[in-house]
Scaffold this active site. Structure first.
Site, PDB file in Angstrom:
ATOM      1  N   GLY A  10       0.829  -1.207   0.000  1.00  0.00           N
ATOM      2  CA  GLY A  10       0.000   0.000   0.000  1.00  0.00           C
ATOM      3  C   GLY A  10       0.862   1.254   0.000  1.00  0.00           C
ATOM      4  O   GLY A  10       1.819   1.331   0.758  1.00  0.00           O
ATOM      5  N   VAL A  23      18.254   7.927  -2.651  1.00  0.00           N
ATOM      6  CA  VAL A  23      19.018   8.254  -3.876  1.00  0.00           C
ATOM      7  C   VAL A  23      20.091   9.303  -3.568  1.00  0.00           C
ATOM      8  O   VAL A  23      21.270   9.132  -3.914  1.00  0.00           O
ATOM      9  CB  VAL A  23      18.051   8.759  -4.982  1.00  0.00           C
ATOM     10  CG1 VAL A  23      18.839   9.300  -6.170  1.00  0.00           C
ATOM     11  CG2 VAL A  23      17.120   7.631  -5.411  1.00  0.00           C
ATOM     12  N   ARG A  71       1.119  -5.206  -5.906  1.00  0.00           N
ATOM     13  CA  ARG A  71       1.095  -6.413  -5.088  1.00  0.00           C
ATOM     14  C   ARG A  71       1.343  -7.583  -6.032  1.00  0.00           C
ATOM     15  O   ARG A  71       0.708  -7.700  -7.067  1.00  0.00           O
ATOM     16  CB  ARG A  71      -0.249  -6.549  -4.380  1.00  0.00           C
ATOM     17  CG  ARG A  71      -0.524  -5.348  -3.466  1.00  0.00           C
ATOM     18  CD  ARG A  71      -1.623  -5.654  -2.475  1.00  0.00           C
ATOM     19  NE  ARG A  71      -2.180  -4.429  -1.898  1.00  0.00           N
ATOM     20  CZ  ARG A  71      -1.773  -3.872  -0.765  1.00  0.00           C
ATOM     21  NH1 ARG A  71      -0.784  -4.404  -0.088  1.00  0.00           N
ATOM     22  NH2 ARG A  71      -2.345  -2.780  -0.314  1.00  0.00           N
ATOM     23  N   ASP A 102       4.436  -4.922   6.181  1.00  0.00           N
ATOM     24  CA  ASP A 102       5.001  -6.210   6.626  1.00  0.00           C
ATOM     25  C   ASP A 102       5.147  -7.220   5.489  1.00  0.00           C
ATOM     26  O   ASP A 102       6.082  -8.022   5.493  1.00  0.00           O
ATOM     27  CB  ASP A 102       4.218  -6.792   7.806  1.00  0.00           C
ATOM     28  CG  ASP A 102       2.730  -6.883   7.540  1.00  0.00           C
ATOM     29  OD1 ASP A 102       2.288  -6.462   6.449  1.00  0.00           O
ATOM     30  OD2 ASP A 102       2.009  -7.391   8.418  1.00  0.00           O
ATOM     31  N   THR A 124       3.948   2.719   5.560  1.00  0.00           N
ATOM     32  CA  THR A 124       2.552   2.294   5.539  1.00  0.00           C
ATOM     33  C   THR A 124       1.738   3.213   6.448  1.00  0.00           C
ATOM     34  O   THR A 124       2.197   3.561   7.538  1.00  0.00           O
ATOM     35  CB  THR A 124       2.385   0.824   6.006  1.00  0.00           C
ATOM     36  OG1 THR A 124       1.007   0.595   6.318  1.00  0.00           O
ATOM     37  CG2 THR A 124       3.206   0.495   7.226  1.00  0.00           C
ATOM     38  N   ASP A 126      -0.814   2.351   7.988  1.00  0.00           N
ATOM     39  CA  ASP A 126      -1.494   1.556   9.012  1.00  0.00           C
ATOM     40  C   ASP A 126      -0.755   1.514  10.350  1.00  0.00           C
ATOM     41  O   ASP A 126      -1.343   1.191  11.370  1.00  0.00           O
ATOM     42  CB  ASP A 126      -1.704   0.115   8.517  1.00  0.00           C
ATOM     43  CG  ASP A 126      -2.535   0.078   7.243  1.00  0.00           C
ATOM     44  OD1 ASP A 126      -3.352   0.993   7.052  1.00  0.00           O
ATOM     45  OD2 ASP A 126      -2.361  -0.863   6.446  1.00  0.00           O
ATOM     46  N   ASP A 128       1.312  -0.665  11.320  1.00  0.00           N
ATOM     47  CA  ASP A 128       1.135  -2.028  11.827  1.00  0.00           C
ATOM     48  C   ASP A 128       2.437  -2.820  11.878  1.00  0.00           C
ATOM     49  O   ASP A 128       2.417  -4.042  11.948  1.00  0.00           O
ATOM     50  CB  ASP A 128       0.077  -2.770  10.991  1.00  0.00           C
ATOM     51  CG  ASP A 128       0.427  -2.806   9.508  1.00  0.00           C
ATOM     52  OD1 ASP A 128       1.433  -2.184   9.111  1.00  0.00           O
ATOM     53  OD2 ASP A 128      -0.307  -3.448   8.757  1.00  0.00           O
ATOM     54  N   MET A 168      -9.467   3.760   8.211  1.00  0.00           N
ATOM     55  CA  MET A 168      -8.619   2.669   7.689  1.00  0.00           C
ATOM     56  C   MET A 168      -7.622   2.162   8.731  1.00  0.00           C
ATOM     57  O   MET A 168      -7.539   2.710   9.824  1.00  0.00           O
ATOM     58  CB  MET A 168      -7.839   3.179   6.480  1.00  0.00           C
ATOM     59  CG  MET A 168      -8.465   2.841   5.160  1.00  0.00           C
ATOM     60  SD  MET A 168      -7.264   3.226   3.864  1.00  0.00           S
ATOM     61  CE  MET A 168      -8.074   2.485   2.477  1.00  0.00           C
ATOM     62  N   ARG A 170      -6.197  -1.435   8.177  1.00  0.00           N
ATOM     63  CA  ARG A 170      -6.120  -2.902   8.054  1.00  0.00           C
ATOM     64  C   ARG A 170      -6.480  -3.550   9.387  1.00  0.00           C
ATOM     65  O   ARG A 170      -7.523  -3.283   9.913  1.00  0.00           O
ATOM     66  CB  ARG A 170      -4.725  -3.304   7.605  1.00  0.00           C
ATOM     67  CG  ARG A 170      -4.636  -3.567   6.114  1.00  0.00           C
ATOM     68  CD  ARG A 170      -3.269  -4.087   5.797  1.00  0.00           C
ATOM     69  NE  ARG A 170      -3.158  -4.614   4.464  1.00  0.00           N
ATOM     70  CZ  ARG A 170      -2.040  -5.110   3.988  1.00  0.00           C
ATOM     71  NH1 ARG A 170      -0.955  -5.157   4.710  1.00  0.00           N
ATOM     72  NH2 ARG A 170      -1.985  -5.590   2.771  1.00  0.00           N
ATOM     73  N   GLU A 221     -11.643  -0.170  10.294  1.00  0.00           N
ATOM     74  CA  GLU A 221     -12.161  -0.995   9.188  1.00  0.00           C
ATOM     75  C   GLU A 221     -12.126  -2.481   9.566  1.00  0.00           C
ATOM     76  O   GLU A 221     -11.387  -2.883  10.457  1.00  0.00           O
ATOM     77  CB  GLU A 221     -11.366  -0.744   7.892  1.00  0.00           C
ATOM     78  CG  GLU A 221      -9.957  -1.251   7.920  1.00  0.00           C
ATOM     79  CD  GLU A 221      -9.234  -1.049   6.590  1.00  0.00           C
ATOM     80  OE1 GLU A 221      -9.858  -1.130   5.530  1.00  0.00           O
ATOM     81  OE2 GLU A 221      -8.012  -0.819   6.633  1.00  0.00           O
ATOM     82  N   ILE A 249      -9.202   7.946   0.713  1.00  0.00           N
ATOM     83  CA  ILE A 249      -8.793   9.347   0.823  1.00  0.00           C
ATOM     84  C   ILE A 249      -7.657   9.482   1.844  1.00  0.00           C
ATOM     85  O   ILE A 249      -6.801  10.373   1.737  1.00  0.00           O
ATOM     86  CB  ILE A 249     -10.006  10.226   1.187  1.00  0.00           C
ATOM     87  CG1 ILE A 249      -9.722  11.679   0.872  1.00  0.00           C
ATOM     88  CG2 ILE A 249     -10.425  10.060   2.627  1.00  0.00           C
ATOM     89  CD1 ILE A 249     -10.973  12.514   0.786  1.00  0.00           C
ATOM     90  N   GLN A 250      -7.622   8.544   2.799  1.00  0.00           N
ATOM     91  CA  GLN A 250      -6.571   8.599   3.834  1.00  0.00           C
ATOM     92  C   GLN A 250      -5.195   8.237   3.309  1.00  0.00           C
ATOM     93  O   GLN A 250      -4.193   8.471   3.978  1.00  0.00           O
ATOM     94  CB  GLN A 250      -6.909   7.627   4.967  1.00  0.00           C
ATOM     95  CG  GLN A 250      -8.076   8.041   5.798  1.00  0.00           C
ATOM     96  CD  GLN A 250      -8.592   6.863   6.610  1.00  0.00           C
ATOM     97  OE1 GLN A 250      -8.256   6.692   7.762  1.00  0.00           O
ATOM     98  NE2 GLN A 250      -9.383   6.033   5.976  1.00  0.00           N
TER      99      GLN A 250
HETATM  100  P1  ADP Z   1       2.464  -4.344   2.572  1.00  0.00           P
HETATM  101  O1  ADP Z   1       3.913  -4.352   2.267  1.00  0.00           O
HETATM  102  O2  ADP Z   1       1.877  -2.970   2.567  1.00  0.00           O
HETATM  103  O3  ADP Z   1       2.131  -5.154   3.816  1.00  0.00           O
HETATM  104  P2  ADP Z   1       1.506  -6.623   0.978  1.00  0.00           P
HETATM  105  O4  ADP Z   1       1.150  -7.453   2.168  1.00  0.00           O
HETATM  106  O5  ADP Z   1       0.573  -6.637  -0.174  1.00  0.00           O
HETATM  107  O6  ADP Z   1       1.697  -5.069   1.357  1.00  0.00           O
HETATM  108  O7  ADP Z   1       2.945  -7.074   0.483  1.00  0.00           O
HETATM  109  C1  ADP Z   1       3.562  -6.444  -0.611  1.00  0.00           C
HETATM  110  C2  ADP Z   1       4.202  -7.481  -1.492  1.00  0.00           C
HETATM  111  O8  ADP Z   1       5.254  -8.117  -0.787  1.00  0.00           O
HETATM  112  C3  ADP Z   1       3.309  -8.611  -1.946  1.00  0.00           C
HETATM  113  O9  ADP Z   1       2.485  -8.252  -3.022  1.00  0.00           O
HETATM  114  C4  ADP Z   1       4.338  -9.647  -2.352  1.00  0.00           C
HETATM  115  O10 ADP Z   1       4.866  -9.344  -3.633  1.00  0.00           O
HETATM  116  C5  ADP Z   1       5.439  -9.438  -1.309  1.00  0.00           C
HETATM  117  N1  ADP Z   1       5.311 -10.432  -0.222  1.00  0.00           N
HETATM  118  C6  ADP Z   1       4.402 -10.453   0.758  1.00  0.00           C
HETATM  119  N2  ADP Z   1       4.574 -11.538   1.557  1.00  0.00           N
HETATM  120  C7  ADP Z   1       5.633 -12.220   1.060  1.00  0.00           C
HETATM  121  C8  ADP Z   1       6.320 -13.415   1.421  1.00  0.00           C
HETATM  122  N3  ADP Z   1       5.941 -14.162   2.461  1.00  0.00           N
HETATM  123  N4  ADP Z   1       7.373 -13.806   0.667  1.00  0.00           N
HETATM  124  C9  ADP Z   1       7.773 -13.080  -0.394  1.00  0.00           C
HETATM  125  N5  ADP Z   1       7.158 -11.934  -0.790  1.00  0.00           N
HETATM  126  C10 ADP Z   1       6.109 -11.497  -0.089  1.00  0.00           C
END
Ligand code: ADP
Length: 316
Positions: A10, A23, A71, A102, A124, A126, A128, A168, A170, A221, A249-250
């Site tokens: 996200g 960078v 994702r 995460d 993020t 969230d 979290d 929001m 999660r 949520e 929007i958040q």
């Molecule tokens: P966020 O990073 O915001 O928590 P996601 O949970 O969608 O968002 O994770 C982002 C991306 O990280 C996923 O779409 C995937 O490509 C990768 N990812 C998530 N979990 C794993 C995992 N256990 N092993 C390898 N890649 C992962």
């Protein structure tokens, strides 16, 4: 060194400020920076391009991420990740900064195990990621929620309403509880507080008996259908009630001062870790709890020169 950087999961306000810091500080230390577009998808599809100092100009205050995010569930598969590793090795990229939540951390850790030096930065809204007190984007999203709830309060007061607001986050209640405190919400419901509809309806009645003219309920949520809850409140009290879902929007908007500084400092730290040969590290902040001390001590203590001055030259 060639240092790659990507934003994943996200999007969050401040990701661009962090990208800029990665960078600029890489270049400051005499290394090259490479942007990976659309998160892990760009790694697998070899959408990786060298970034110069000016490529990250004018983005410090921009929301979202100019690198794009995505994702890619298949990144959990080793063969898919092997493609990413091969692409990085072909370009000669030694190390990678991943900015995200995460899921992004898990992807980074998996790459680390396959021989790529990785440092993860929490990006993020969230908040979290338990290892860090605050993640990049959280306070900007909080400001957005506060602004919306303040506006809802105006009309809530005028119409003697019970306003239910879905925020929001999660599975994490931080955005809800922080916005509840900052907006003076009468009731906050999150996964952490638990949800008992009868208890909420009783609390609404208590507020009514106290003579409250209006009420704000903040609901995280994925807890309950806020439109149905508003109807139940209307049926069980003298308040008329409306629900609003703040939703995406958040996620947008100009990063707050806090997020810009947090993102800048974390970006520099990630690069310094990689240059030092570290891998598998996650950057965090453990901002101070509220404390107290004798007033005399507060007067006697000498302020230290902030280390922020050292960041200026690394970021320009
Ligand atoms: P966020 O990073 O915001 O928590 P996601 O949970 O969608 O968002 O994770 C982002 C991306 O990280 C996923 O779409 C995937 O490509 C990768 N990812 C998530 N979990 C794993 C995992 N256990 N092993 C390898 N890649 C992962």
């Amino acid at each position: 060194m060639k240092i790659g950087v990507l934003t994943s999961g996200g999007d969050a306000p401040g990701m661009n400020a962090c990208l800029r810091a990665v960078v600029r500080s890489a270049i400051h230390y005499g290394h090259e920076a490479y942007g990976v577009y659309d998160g892990y998808k760009g790694l697998v599809e070899n959408n990786i391009h060298k970034l110069e100092r000016n490529d990250v100009g004018q983005i410090l205050n921009r929301g979202g991420t100019i690198l794009g995010s995505s994702r890619l569930p298949s990144f959990r598969e080793k063969e898919v990740r092997q493609k990413a590793v091969d692409n990085l090795k072909n370009i000669g990229i030694d190390a990678l900064v991943v900015i995200g939540g995460d899921g992004t951390y898990r992807g980074g850790m998996a790459l680390d195990k396959m021989g790529i030096n990785v440092v993860a930065i929490p990006g993020t809204i969230d908040n979290d990621i338990a290892s860090t007190e605050y993640s990049i984007g959280f306070f900007t999203a909080l400001d957005t929620a506060i602004d919306a709830i303040d506006k809802l309060r105006d009309t809530s007061f005028s119409h003697q309403r019970c306003t239910v607001v879905e925020v929001m986050g999660r599975d994490c209640g931080d955005l809800s509880i922080y916005s509840g405190i900052a907006c003076g919400a009468e009731i906050v419901i999150t996964k952490e507080t638990g949800y008992d509809k009868d208890y909420v309806l009783r609390q609404v009645q208590v507020a009514e008996n106290l003579g409250k003219r209006h009420l704000i309920l903040v609901v995280a949520e994925n807890i309950t259908n806020v439109f149905e809850l508003a109807k139940d409140i209307e049926n069980n009290s003298n308040f008329n009630s409306r629900a609003t879902v703040l939703g995406y929007i958040q996620r947008g908007g100009t990063p707050s001062s806090f997020d810009r500084i947090l993102a800048s400092k974390m970006g520099v730290r990630a690069v310094e870790l990689l240059i030092a040969g570290e891998s598998g590290q996650a950057v965090y902040t453990d901002s101070l709890e509220i404390g107290n001390c004798p007033i005399q001590e507060a007067l006697d203590v000498k302020g230290e020169v902030t280390d922020l001055y050292s960041y200026l030259q690394k970021l320009n």
